[in-house]
Design a protein around this motif. Structure first.
Motif, PDB file in Angstrom:
ATOM      1  N   ALA A   7       0.835  -1.206   0.000  1.00 38.72           N
ATOM      2  CA  ALA A   7       0.000   0.000   0.000  1.00 38.72           C
ATOM      3  C   ALA A   7       0.868   1.254   0.000  1.00 38.72           C
ATOM      4  O   ALA A   7       0.542   2.249  -0.665  1.00 38.72           O
ATOM      5  N   LEU A   8       1.972   1.223   0.746  1.00 36.14           N
ATOM      6  CA  LEU A   8       2.899   2.358   0.696  1.00 36.14           C
ATOM      7  C   LEU A   8       3.484   2.496  -0.701  1.00 36.14           C
ATOM      8  O   LEU A   8       3.573   3.600  -1.246  1.00 36.14           O
ATOM      9  N   LEU A   9       3.850   1.372  -1.285  1.00 31.62           N
ATOM     10  CA  LEU A   9       4.435   1.395  -2.624  1.00 31.62           C
ATOM     11  C   LEU A   9       3.472   2.009  -3.647  1.00 31.62           C
ATOM     12  O   LEU A   9       3.886   2.741  -4.544  1.00 31.62           O
ATOM     13  N   ASP A  10       2.189   1.736  -3.483  1.00 26.05           N
ATOM     14  CA  ASP A  10       1.185   2.301  -4.387  1.00 26.05           C
ATOM     15  C   ASP A  10       1.034   3.808  -4.222  1.00 26.05           C
ATOM     16  O   ASP A  10       0.547   4.486  -5.128  1.00 26.05           O
ATOM     17  N   ALA A  11       1.436   4.338  -3.058  1.00 28.15           N
ATOM     18  CA  ALA A  11       1.248   5.760  -2.767  1.00 28.15           C
ATOM     19  C   ALA A  11       2.450   6.623  -3.121  1.00 28.15           C
ATOM     20  O   ALA A  11       2.394   7.849  -2.994  1.00 28.15           O
ATOM     21  N   ILE A  12       3.531   5.985  -3.555  1.00 23.97           N
ATOM     22  CA  ILE A  12       4.746   6.725  -3.902  1.00 23.97           C
ATOM     23  C   ILE A  12       5.188   6.311  -5.304  1.00 23.97           C
ATOM     24  O   ILE A  12       4.664   5.350  -5.869  1.00 23.97           O
ATOM     25  N   ARG A  13       6.134   7.057  -5.850  1.00 19.16           N
ATOM     26  CA  ARG A  13       6.679   6.703  -7.156  1.00 19.16           C
ATOM     27  C   ARG A  13       8.183   6.498  -7.008  1.00 19.16           C
ATOM     28  O   ARG A  13       8.930   7.457  -6.859  1.00 19.16           O
ATOM     29  N   LEU A  14       8.589   5.240  -7.025  1.00 16.26           N
ATOM     30  CA  LEU A  14      10.009   4.919  -6.916  1.00 16.26           C
ATOM     31  C   LEU A  14      10.729   5.197  -8.227  1.00 16.26           C
ATOM     32  O   LEU A  14      10.173   4.981  -9.305  1.00 16.26           O
ATOM     33  N   LYS A  15      11.954   5.624  -8.131  1.00 16.08           N
ATOM     34  CA  LYS A  15      12.804   5.709  -9.316  1.00 16.08           C
ATOM     35  C   LYS A  15      13.276   4.298  -9.667  1.00 16.08           C
ATOM     36  O   LYS A  15      13.427   3.448  -8.783  1.00 16.08           O
ATOM     37  N   PRO A  16      13.492   4.028 -10.954  1.00 19.29           N
ATOM     38  CA  PRO A  16      13.823   2.657 -11.355  1.00 19.29           C
ATOM     39  C   PRO A  16      15.110   2.129 -10.745  1.00 19.29           C
ATOM     40  O   PRO A  16      15.273   0.917 -10.594  1.00 19.29           O
ATOM     41  N   GLU A  17      16.013   3.007 -10.358  1.00 17.48           N
ATOM     42  CA  GLU A  17      17.284   2.536  -9.790  1.00 17.48           C
ATOM     43  C   GLU A  17      17.166   2.147  -8.315  1.00 17.48           C
ATOM     44  O   GLU A  17      18.132   1.636  -7.726  1.00 17.48           O
ATOM     45  N   ALA A  18      16.016   2.347  -7.687  1.00 18.13           N
ATOM     46  CA  ALA A  18      15.834   1.967  -6.282  1.00 18.13           C
ATOM     47  C   ALA A  18      15.813   0.450  -6.158  1.00 18.13           C
ATOM     48  O   ALA A  18      14.956  -0.226  -6.724  1.00 18.13           O
ATOM     49  N   LYS A  19      16.746  -0.092  -5.405  1.00 20.15           N
ATOM     50  CA  LYS A  19      16.859  -1.544  -5.230  1.00 20.15           C
ATOM     51  C   LYS A  19      16.903  -1.962  -3.757  1.00 20.15           C
ATOM     52  O   LYS A  19      16.707  -3.125  -3.438  1.00 20.15           O
ATOM     53  N   TYR A  20      17.171  -1.010  -2.883  1.00 22.23           N
ATOM     54  CA  TYR A  20      17.309  -1.293  -1.455  1.00 22.23           C
ATOM     55  C   TYR A  20      16.581  -0.226  -0.649  1.00 22.23           C
ATOM     56  O   TYR A  20      16.213   0.823  -1.180  1.00 22.23           O
ATOM     57  N   ALA A  21      16.404  -0.512   0.625  1.00 26.48           N
ATOM     58  CA  ALA A  21      15.778   0.454   1.520  1.00 26.48           C
ATOM     59  C   ALA A  21      16.497   0.446   2.856  1.00 26.48           C
ATOM     60  O   ALA A  21      16.980  -0.589   3.313  1.00 26.48           O
ATOM     61  N   MET A  22      16.549   1.616   3.460  1.00 23.45           N
ATOM     62  CA  MET A  22      17.011   1.761   4.838  1.00 23.45           C
ATOM     63  C   MET A  22      15.806   2.200   5.658  1.00 23.45           C
ATOM     64  O   MET A  22      15.180   3.223   5.363  1.00 23.45           O
ATOM     65  N   ILE A  23      15.466   1.400   6.656  1.00 22.90           N
ATOM     66  CA  ILE A  23      14.371   1.728   7.550  1.00 22.90           C
ATOM     67  C   ILE A  23      14.933   2.611   8.662  1.00 22.90           C
ATOM     68  O   ILE A  23      15.929   2.265   9.306  1.00 22.90           O
ATOM     69  N   HIS A  24      14.290   3.743   8.892  1.00 24.74           N
ATOM     70  CA  HIS A  24      14.722   4.687   9.925  1.00 24.74           C
ATOM     71  C   HIS A  24      13.678   4.719  11.036  1.00 24.74           C
ATOM     72  O   HIS A  24      12.474   4.750  10.759  1.00 24.74           O
ATOM     73  N   CYS A  25      14.154   4.718  12.276  1.00 23.35           N
ATOM     74  CA  CYS A  25      13.262   4.617  13.423  1.00 23.35           C
ATOM     75  C   CYS A  25      13.490   5.767  14.392  1.00 23.35           C
ATOM     76  O   CYS A  25      14.597   6.297  14.490  1.00 23.35           O
ATOM     77  N   TYR A  26      12.440   6.119  15.104  1.00 23.35           N
ATOM     78  CA  TYR A  26      12.596   7.056  16.208  1.00 23.35           C
ATOM     79  C   TYR A  26      13.553   6.431  17.210  1.00 23.35           C
ATOM     80  O   TYR A  26      13.480   5.253  17.518  1.00 23.35           O
ATOM     81  N   GLY A  27      14.482   7.244  17.704  1.00 18.45           N
ATOM     82  CA  GLY A  27      15.520   6.730  18.594  1.00 18.45           C
ATOM     83  C   GLY A  27      16.829   6.492  17.874  1.00 18.45           C
ATOM     84  O   GLY A  27      17.831   6.158  18.489  1.00 18.45           O
ATOM     85  N   GLY A  28      16.842   6.638  16.524  1.00 14.91           N
ATOM     86  CA  GLY A  28      18.084   6.563  15.766  1.00 14.91           C
ATOM     87  C   GLY A  28      18.431   5.216  15.183  1.00 14.91           C
ATOM     88  O   GLY A  28      19.433   5.092  14.480  1.00 14.91           O
ATOM     89  N   TYR A  29      17.625   4.174  15.439  1.00 17.85           N
ATOM     90  CA  TYR A  29      17.920   2.844  14.912  1.00 17.85           C
ATOM     91  C   TYR A  29      17.640   2.788  13.418  1.00 17.85           C
ATOM     92  O   TYR A  29      16.720   3.435  12.919  1.00 17.85           O
ATOM     93  N   THR A  30      18.433   1.993  12.702  1.00 18.61           N
ATOM     94  CA  THR A  30      18.217   1.749  11.273  1.00 18.61           C
ATOM     95  C   THR A  30      18.426   0.271  10.976  1.00 18.61           C
ATOM     96  O   THR A  30      19.148  -0.423  11.700  1.00 18.61           O
ATOM     97  N   THR A  31      17.797  -0.208   9.914  1.00 22.21           N
ATOM     98  CA  THR A  31      18.105  -1.536   9.384  1.00 22.21           C
ATOM     99  C   THR A  31      17.881  -1.527   7.880  1.00 22.21           C
ATOM    100  O   THR A  31      17.027  -0.804   7.373  1.00 22.21           O
TER     101      THR A  31
END
Length: 197
Positions: A94-118
């Motif tokens: 559903a998030l993907l349907d609401a945004i327009r990714l550029k074709p070169e997007a292959k990865y994601a970094m998840i950002h969290c409150y408190g500074g954590y990422t994965t």
């Protein structure tokens, strides 16, 4: 753990309980640092990186993207697994349907409150059962389990299911998140026991 639980198979033919794991009926609390103090009035979900347009969602806007209920097993790198978790929340699709990714997007970094990422490959986020959950087994998440929202990626070790999610950055190349820089495996497949690098 019963013998039947240990030997049950998933639809893909893999053992339901990954190697080196044991079942728990509880839900252990594990996280780095303190629990962020959050308010739904000021909570925001940011989307940036390789998108045609950066977006910021309020709590109401994000949840209006769509709601699903999904049941999945979870597997922690510390060797516990918990079967049949019922999650409610916004599917990644559903998030993907609401945004327009550029074709070169292959990865994601998840950002969290408190500074954590994965970090996660985009293809893994597109898999069945991946969602941004606000509820577990019919109840809102508790703060120690990621209230108001956590990512759920059931096919990977649970550190990839980041708590207190506040945004996602789309990338062309992979780069390690918080625990990945401290020696955790970059991908984290429980059936391959990809616990540490």
């Amino acid at each position: 753990m019963s013998q039947s639980a240990a030997k049950a198979l998933r639809p893909d033919g893999k053992l339901r309980l990954p190697p080196g794991q044991h079942l728990t009926t509880g839900w252990p609390v594990l996280h780095y640092g303190s629990i962020p103090r959050l308010d739904l009035e000021t909570w925001r979900f940011h989307v940036w990186g390789l998108v045609e347009e950066e977006k910021t969602f309020t709590w109401e806007e994000f949840n209006a993207l769509g709601q699903v209920t999904d049941i999945s097993d979870i597997h922690c790198v510390t060797t516990w697994s918990k079967f049949d978790n019922e999650w409610q929340g916004v599917p990644f699709s559903a998030l993907l349907d609401a945004i327009r990714l550029k074709p070169e997007a292959k990865y994601a970094m998840i950002h969290c409150y408190g500074g954590y990422t994965t970090n996660l490959p985009l293809e893994d986020l597109k898999r069945q059962g991946v969602l941004f959950a606000h509820s577990h087994n019919g109840q809102p998440l508790t703060p120690e389990h990621g209230w108001p929202m956590r990512l759920v990626v059931p096919h990977l070790y649970f550190w990839k299911s980041a708590k207190w999610v506040g945004g996602i950055q789309f990338l062309e190349r992979d780069r390690p998140g918080f625990w990945e820089t401290y020696g955790y495996h970059n991908y984290g497949d429980p059936w391959r026991e990809e616990r540490y690098a």
